[in-house]
Motif scaffolding. Sequence first.
Motif, PDB file in Angstrom:
ATOM      1  N   THR A 206      -1.357  19.837 -18.001  1.00 25.49           N
ATOM      2  CA  THR A 206      -0.357  18.840 -18.366  1.00 25.49           C
ATOM      3  C   THR A 206       1.048  19.413 -18.231  1.00 25.49           C
ATOM      4  O   THR A 206       1.933  18.784 -17.646  1.00 25.49           O
ATOM      5  N   ALA A 207       1.244  20.609 -18.747  1.00 24.69           N
ATOM      6  CA  ALA A 207       2.569  21.226 -18.687  1.00 24.69           C
ATOM      7  C   ALA A 207       3.029  21.370 -17.233  1.00 24.69           C
ATOM      8  O   ALA A 207       4.123  20.950 -16.868  1.00 24.69           O
ATOM      9  N   TRP A 208       2.171  21.945 -16.400  1.00 29.85           N
ATOM     10  CA  TRP A 208       2.574  22.202 -15.013  1.00 29.85           C
ATOM     11  C   TRP A 208       2.641  20.931 -14.198  1.00 29.85           C
ATOM     12  O   TRP A 208       3.428  20.821 -13.253  1.00 29.85           O
TER      13      TRP A 208
ATOM     14  N   TRP B 238       3.819  18.048 -15.048  1.00 29.24           N
ATOM     15  CA  TRP B 238       5.144  17.436 -15.161  1.00 29.24           C
ATOM     16  C   TRP B 238       6.236  18.400 -14.751  1.00 29.24           C
ATOM     17  O   TRP B 238       7.278  17.986 -14.260  1.00 29.24           O
ATOM     18  N   MET B 239       6.028  19.700 -14.931  1.00 32.57           N
ATOM     19  CA  MET B 239       7.064  20.647 -14.496  1.00 32.57           C
ATOM     20  C   MET B 239       7.212  20.647 -12.981  1.00 32.57           C
ATOM     21  O   MET B 239       8.284  20.900 -12.446  1.00 32.57           O
TER      22      MET B 239
ATOM     23  N   ASP C 171       6.355  18.027 -11.079  1.00 31.35           N
ATOM     24  CA  ASP C 171       6.519  16.661 -10.593  1.00 31.35           C
ATOM     25  C   ASP C 171       7.938  16.483 -10.029  1.00 31.35           C
ATOM     26  O   ASP C 171       8.910  16.736 -10.740  1.00 31.35           O
TER      27      ASP C 171
ATOM     28  N   ILE D   3      10.521  14.329 -12.265  1.00 29.85           N
ATOM     29  CA  ILE D   3      11.158  14.763 -13.521  1.00 29.85           C
ATOM     30  C   ILE D   3      11.231  16.274 -13.656  1.00 29.85           C
ATOM     31  O   ILE D   3      11.947  16.795 -14.504  1.00 29.85           O
ATOM     32  N   GLY D   4      10.490  16.997 -12.838  1.00 29.05           N
ATOM     33  CA  GLY D   4      10.353  18.440 -13.035  1.00 29.05           C
ATOM     34  C   GLY D   4      11.405  19.260 -12.312  1.00 29.05           C
ATOM     35  O   GLY D   4      12.586  18.918 -12.278  1.00 29.05           O
TER      36      GLY D   4
ATOM     37  N   HIS E 153      13.782  17.586  -9.711  1.00 33.14           N
ATOM     38  CA  HIS E 153      14.702  16.706 -10.415  1.00 33.14           C
ATOM     39  C   HIS E 153      15.780  17.514 -11.152  1.00 33.14           C
ATOM     40  O   HIS E 153      16.956  17.163 -11.137  1.00 33.14           O
ATOM     41  N   THR E 154      15.336  18.614 -11.787  1.00 36.53           N
ATOM     42  CA  THR E 154      16.261  19.441 -12.544  1.00 36.53           C
ATOM     43  C   THR E 154      17.297  20.093 -11.624  1.00 36.53           C
ATOM     44  O   THR E 154      18.486  20.145 -11.945  1.00 36.53           O
TER      45      THR E 154
ATOM     46  N   ALA F   6      19.793  17.637 -10.720  1.00 42.50           N
ATOM     47  CA  ALA F   6      20.705  17.395 -11.839  1.00 42.50           C
ATOM     48  C   ALA F   6      21.766  18.494 -11.933  1.00 42.50           C
ATOM     49  O   ALA F   6      22.892  18.257 -12.337  1.00 42.50           O
ATOM     50  N   PHE F   7      21.393  19.718 -11.497  1.00 46.52           N
ATOM     51  CA  PHE F   7      22.353  20.821 -11.493  1.00 46.52           C
ATOM     52  C   PHE F   7      23.299  20.735 -10.289  1.00 46.52           C
ATOM     53  O   PHE F   7      24.172  21.564 -10.135  1.00 46.52           O
TER      54      PHE F   7
ATOM     55  N   PRO G  87       6.695  27.249 -19.690  1.00 49.22           N
ATOM     56  CA  PRO G  87       6.013  25.970 -19.967  1.00 49.22           C
ATOM     57  C   PRO G  87       6.036  25.602 -21.445  1.00 49.22           C
ATOM     58  O   PRO G  87       6.199  24.423 -21.794  1.00 49.22           O
TER      59      PRO G  87
ATOM     60  N   VAL H   7       9.530  24.308 -22.131  1.00 48.83           N
ATOM     61  CA  VAL H   7       9.723  22.972 -21.554  1.00 48.83           C
ATOM     62  C   VAL H   7       8.987  21.920 -22.378  1.00 48.83           C
ATOM     63  O   VAL H   7       9.536  20.867 -22.698  1.00 48.83           O
ATOM     64  N   MET H   8       7.741  22.226 -22.742  1.00 49.74           N
ATOM     65  CA  MET H   8       6.985  21.264 -23.536  1.00 49.74           C
ATOM     66  C   MET H   8       7.678  20.995 -24.865  1.00 49.74           C
ATOM     67  O   MET H   8       7.803  19.853 -25.293  1.00 49.74           O
TER      68      MET H   8
ATOM     69  N   ILE I  79      14.763  12.622 -20.345  1.00 42.55           N
ATOM     70  CA  ILE I  79      13.881  13.352 -19.431  1.00 42.55           C
ATOM     71  C   ILE I  79      14.020  12.785 -18.025  1.00 42.55           C
ATOM     72  O   ILE I  79      14.237  13.520 -17.066  1.00 42.55           O
TER      73      ILE I  79
ATOM     74  N   GLY J  22      17.905  13.259 -17.228  1.00 50.28           N
ATOM     75  CA  GLY J  22      18.560  14.552 -17.354  1.00 50.28           C
ATOM     76  C   GLY J  22      17.760  15.656 -16.693  1.00 50.28           C
ATOM     77  O   GLY J  22      16.982  15.391 -15.783  1.00 50.28           O
ATOM     78  N   ASN J  23      17.936  16.903 -17.140  1.00 53.53           N
ATOM     79  CA  ASN J  23      17.132  17.972 -16.557  1.00 53.53           C
ATOM     80  C   ASN J  23      16.181  18.552 -17.590  1.00 53.53           C
ATOM     81  O   ASN J  23      16.375  18.420 -18.801  1.00 53.53           O
ATOM     82  N   MET J  24      15.165  19.204 -17.057  1.00 55.05           N
ATOM     83  CA  MET J  24      14.025  19.541 -17.877  1.00 55.05           C
ATOM     84  C   MET J  24      14.240  20.734 -18.803  1.00 55.05           C
ATOM     85  O   MET J  24      13.510  20.916 -19.767  1.00 55.05           O
TER      86      MET J  24
ATOM     87  N   VAL K 246      -2.540  11.437 -20.752  1.00 57.63           N
ATOM     88  CA  VAL K 246      -1.615  11.869 -19.708  1.00 57.63           C
ATOM     89  C   VAL K 246      -1.899  11.166 -18.380  1.00 57.63           C
ATOM     90  O   VAL K 246      -0.994  10.804 -17.651  1.00 57.63           O
TER      91      VAL K 246
ATOM     92  N   PHE L 204       3.993  15.570 -23.799  1.00 53.00           N
ATOM     93  CA  PHE L 204       4.280  16.954 -24.195  1.00 53.00           C
ATOM     94  C   PHE L 204       3.949  17.177 -25.672  1.00 53.00           C
ATOM     95  O   PHE L 204       3.369  18.203 -26.041  1.00 53.00           O
TER      96      PHE L 204
END
Lengths: 298, 293
Positions: free
Chosen positions: A128-130, A132-133, A135, A138-139, A142-143, A146-147, B34, B37-38, B49, B52-54, B248, B261
């Motif tokens: 789950t963590a990875w 979305w990270m 993705d 949003i991950g 995307h980040t 945003a930067f 991770p 981030v979570m 989310i 913005g950024n993660m 999820v 999360f």
Amino acid sequence: MATTHADADMRTRLQDWLPKIVLAPSVAATLIFVYGFILFTIYLSFTDSRMLPSYDWVGLKNYENLFKLSHWEIAITNLAVFAGLYIVICSVIGLTLAILLDQKIRGEGFLRPIYLYPMALSFIVTGTAWKWMLDPGIGLEHTMHAFGWESFAFDWIKNRDFAIYTVVLAAVWQSSGFTMAMFLAGLRGIDNEILKAAQMDGASNWSLYRRIILPQLRPAFLSAFVILSHLAIKSYDLVIALTGGGPGRATELPATFMYSYTFSRNQMGIGAASAVIMLMTVAAIMVPYLYAELKEKK
Amino acid sequence: MAGASTDTAIRTSAPVRVLIYLLLILFALFYLLPLFVMSINSVKPLGEITGGNMIALPTVWTLDPWRSAWSTAQIGVEPTGLKPYFMNSILMALPAVLLSTFFGALNGYVLTKWSFRGDKILFGLLLFSCFIPFQIVLIPMARLLGLMGLAGSTPGLVLVHFVYGIGFTTLYFRNYYAAFPTELVRAAQIDGAGFFRIFWRILLPSSGPIIAVSFIWQFTNIWNDFLFGASFADLDSMPMTVALNNLVSSSTGVKEYNVHFAGAIMAAAPTLLVYIVAGRYFVRGLMAGSVKG
């Protein structure tokens, strides 16, 4: 008088049998739930079972069909790529971290648990963590956007050609700390006197590692290989949580193949055959290893 | 870790040491990322989310995702949140942990202190069962649970985890008791102590560490299991991992990443807590399963 004697006799005989009686339930459970079930699944793999087990013998037909399926070919190719990279990268990171941590590091007791904690997590949490990270929506991608790094692209998880590498990434994140612990235990077992003697002879650190330390870590390498390869073959949860086997079939592994053929596609015979192949692969690695370990211990 | 000294004879120069620390810290950040981030994204409104950024901290802090994940998120048919499934996991894990540890302890005791002809082979059979890919038992297990009337129930899952846990717990106790002086057992025998009395009075009191290892290892494994839960549980007995995955991967409605999360942290919390409190034993369990005891 005679009765008490007989009683005592009964008691000692009971004492003789007691250990075996105590062990019996576990042995019986293992014989049924492990070995009996293995035989049953092997038997099913030779039948035309579909949604339910059937007992009509079809010989090797399921195995012939299995190896004709492109779906299975993808699954075993993916497993080869995944297992190869997973084992090599975990070993490299694990060995590197172990060697670095072995340099009288201040805060070792603080760092080591950080490297190892992923091993306490469920693969579903890791997935789950990875998921979305990685993705793109949003991950990481995307980040970066945003930067202000607009051209940055990282869509491996959605890309058929690269998705399997995201499974490798998440799996390495989870298990490399554990590999580190195995190597560190090996390093701590090495006799310092030999190293000191070699140092007196003017050996550099590099040659100490190459000529003395690494060769002595052979058992740790073997353990790491055996444990990681059996984890790789059994990998199921992580793929389900991270990619669901997709995109398309890009991250299907034998474990996900077995599950979907058996329980969703009603091809139980083929599912059983794939499970037998998985078992034989694991056994080919585990049996010699366990045999050697048990013998050595005597 | 292996009991030996942490002192290596290798000497390194100052610049090299700076590099080593730098690398070690980088890796630590990689492993922590991770979790970080979570955590931060579980206390952000969804808009922050997607917009913005993660890795940014929330501008608006909120516990709503946690509330939603725990008690209102749609998992099965009803919007129950993860709470009932968390309970399912506890009800499944605790009995299975206790049972497998108890039998493991007895087995280890028999195999080391009451050895008989063929005990090595039996142990080998038990040991190999730790490493089989469980796909090989899924079909017959599903059949048997159905026949026993335990399909789709928590007791069914307890049985499954208990049976497939015995191998590991036996391994732990066998290795631990192998180092226990057999003379003490023989002496007690001569004094007339029986099989259970010796176990109870002599071995068990000094088994604290290995019981901890067995508890922790079994709890972590059972709590984290997904395959058995997905195969044998129904909507009412789903364990936490299966419920989290449903949450999820459900494709209906807006994806509430912050809720996901929060749910993931809830699923991770018990084993993580055990790891923080008793990590030493956890590592020992891991190692015993690989590099012997």
